[in-house]
Design an enzyme around this catalytic site. Structure first.
Site, short mmCIF file in Angstrom:
data_model
loop_
_atom_site.label_atom_id
_atom_site.label_comp_id
_atom_site.label_asym_id
_atom_site.label_seq_id
_atom_site.Cartn_x
_atom_site.Cartn_y
_atom_site.Cartn_z
N PRO A 27 0.84 -0.55 -0.13
CG PRO A 27 -0.41 -0.99 2.16
CD PRO A 27 0.51 -2.03 1.19
CG ASN A 28 -0.28 4.68 1.09
OD1 ASN A 28 -1.28 4.70 0.79
ND2 ASN A 28 0.25 3.60 2.24
NE ARG A 35 3.97 6.44 1.57
CZ ARG A 35 4.30 5.66 1.33
NH1 ARG A 35 5.05 4.73 0.96
NH2 ARG A 35 3.54 5.67 3.39
CE1 TYR A 40 8.49 5.01 2.89
CE2 TYR A 40 6.87 7.26 2.88
CZ TYR A 40 7.95 5.87 3.28
OH TYR A 40 7.43 5.04 4.59
CG ASN A 89 8.38 -1.29 0.63
OD1 ASN A 89 8.11 -1.92 1.47
ND2 ASN A 89 8.82 -0.73 0.04
CB ALA A 92 1.80 0.65 6.82
CD GLU A 113 10.88 -6.91 5.85
OE1 GLU A 113 11.51 -7.59 6.52
OE2 GLU A 113 9.81 -6.11 6.92
CG HIS A 115 10.97 -1.92 4.76
ND1 HIS A 115 9.61 -2.20 4.20
CD2 HIS A 115 11.13 -3.33 5.46
CE1 HIS A 115 9.16 -3.23 5.10
NE2 HIS A 115 10.21 -3.71 5.19
NE ARG A 122 10.22 6.64 8.28
CZ ARG A 122 9.25 6.99 7.39
NH1 ARG A 122 9.01 5.27 6.32
NH2 ARG A 122 8.04 7.29 7.04
#
Ligand code: DQA
Length: 376
Positions: A27-28, A35, A40, A89, A92, A113, A115, A122
């Protein structure tokens, strides 16, 4: 659901079946570029995907991509994928979706995985990934390069898996051992001792050495932000070198190859080790922490931390034969690190016409020079 497939043939003309990998974004991530670009980056998702397809094509791989904002769609694409590996990825969902973690486990497909951001630096809730335990590796905080690193890692582990050997109690006291008939080469990765840079960055050299018959041990160590820095990182490397007899390899010479910050660690540890090291190879090594601080470039904060914690300002091979290769125009670790060491100690230095990270690629011309120096 939208998937993009690339069916180009292996550019190297090899006849073996294409290895195929699926890159799944959650998502996103469709909003990449718009964004929070400060976190990012400014590249869009189509740019990311087409870049990965081209990167894969150059390596002779087939890359397929998929993105969805819906958990169920992500799970279904993982269930039905028929690929050699996944690059995932989960956005969230990383921090909450046991269902996605279970889908990865159920699929049995090796999954890396990824990111873009450094989820460990963060908000605290982002530091927890429920998906990570289902994955063969997690790569974070390296931006878009992290996706390429994931594809390379898949390729390396399918080419030559190796065995994980622990040399100490910490999670990072581990190394990938690939056993061969020829002498041992220990690999020490760089990354300014920061925890997001791990041993996968130097893995292609470890795999190439193994394919040429060497034993290679690609050593991890604690890094800044995860128990390392000074003296942790250096003491880990020393402990790894001291552990070599317990690897139970045939008698032979030992070479230590360190890239960038790994060069500093190797030069510090090799002369102090109970294991006798026959050759140190520095690939664009950091030699002089004070020079890093003086330069005020991207190496400055971590070098300052090390100096303040008591790390020696400069390292030398301490009488062990050494060979340095350094890009003349190195934008990360200035050439002066190696040229100063060479003029002070007489160690052999080869100038290289290329970039700092080229030295991690065994298809680049410098690698032949290193191979020539390893014993037959
Ligand atoms: C992300 C990190 C997640 O915490 C976040 O929710 C994302 C992107 C990353 O790529 O850095 O959507 O996975």
């Amino acid at each position: 659901m939208k998937t993009t497939t690339d069916h180009h043939a292996n550019s190297k003309g090899e006849e073996s079946p294409l290895k195929s990998f699926l890159v799944v974004n959650g998502p996103n991530l469709d909003l990449l570029g718009r964004r929070q670009p400060e976190i990012y980056g400014t590249g869009s998702l189509p740019e990311l995907e087409s870049g990965l397809i081209a990167f894969g094509r150059d390596l002779g791989l087939e890359i397929t991509t998929f993105q969805s904002n819906h958990e169920g769609e992500l799970i279904e694409v993982i269930h039905t994928a028929e690929v050699d590996g996944l690059v995932l990825n989960p956005g969230a969902f990383t921090h909450t979706s046991h269902a996605i973690a279970d889908a990865v486990r159920a699929s049995g497909i090796p999954t890396v995985e990824v990111h873009l951001s450094n989820i460990h630096e963060r908000e605290p809730w982002r530091a927890v990934s429920v998906v990570a335990p289902a994955c063969v590796r997690s790569i974070y905080g390296r931006g878009v390069a992290g996706y390429r690193a994931a594809i390379r890692h898949h390729l390396n582990r399918t080419t030559s898996p190796g065995e994980e050997v622990r040399y100490g109690p910490h999670r990072d006291n581990i190394g990938d051992l690939r056993r061969g008939e020829r002498d041992l080469v220990v690999l020490l990765h760089g990354g300014v001792w920061k925890h997001q840079f791990e041993r996968d960055t130097i893995e292609s050299l470890a795999v190439d050495l193994h394919q040429r018959g060497h034993s290679s041990w690609n050593v991890e160590y604690r890094r800044i932000g995860a128990g390392g820095g000074w003296p942790g990182s250096a003491h880990d490397v020393l402990a790894a070198l001291d552990f070599i007899p317990q690897l139970e390899l045939p008698d032979g010479k030992v070479t230590v190859i360190g890239h960038s910050a790994g060069g500093y660690l190797g030069m510090w540890a090799a002369p102090r080790s109970k294991t006798s090291v026959d050759l140190i190879v520095g690939l664009a090594p950091i030699i002089d922490l004070e020079l890093c601080v003086f330069d005020a470039g991207e190496l400055e904060p971590e070098s300052r931390l090390l100096l303040e914690a008591g790390a020696p300002p400069r390292v030398t091979p301490g009488g062990i034969p050494a060979f340095l290769i350094h890009p003349i125009e190195d934008a990360v670790v200035p050439f002066q690190h190696s040229s100063d060491l060479a003029s002070e100690t007489g160690v052999m230095l080869k100038e290289y016409n290329g970039g700092h990270f080229d030295l991690l690629d065994p298809s680049k011309p410098h690698w032949e020079l290193v191979l020539e120096r390893l014993s037959p």
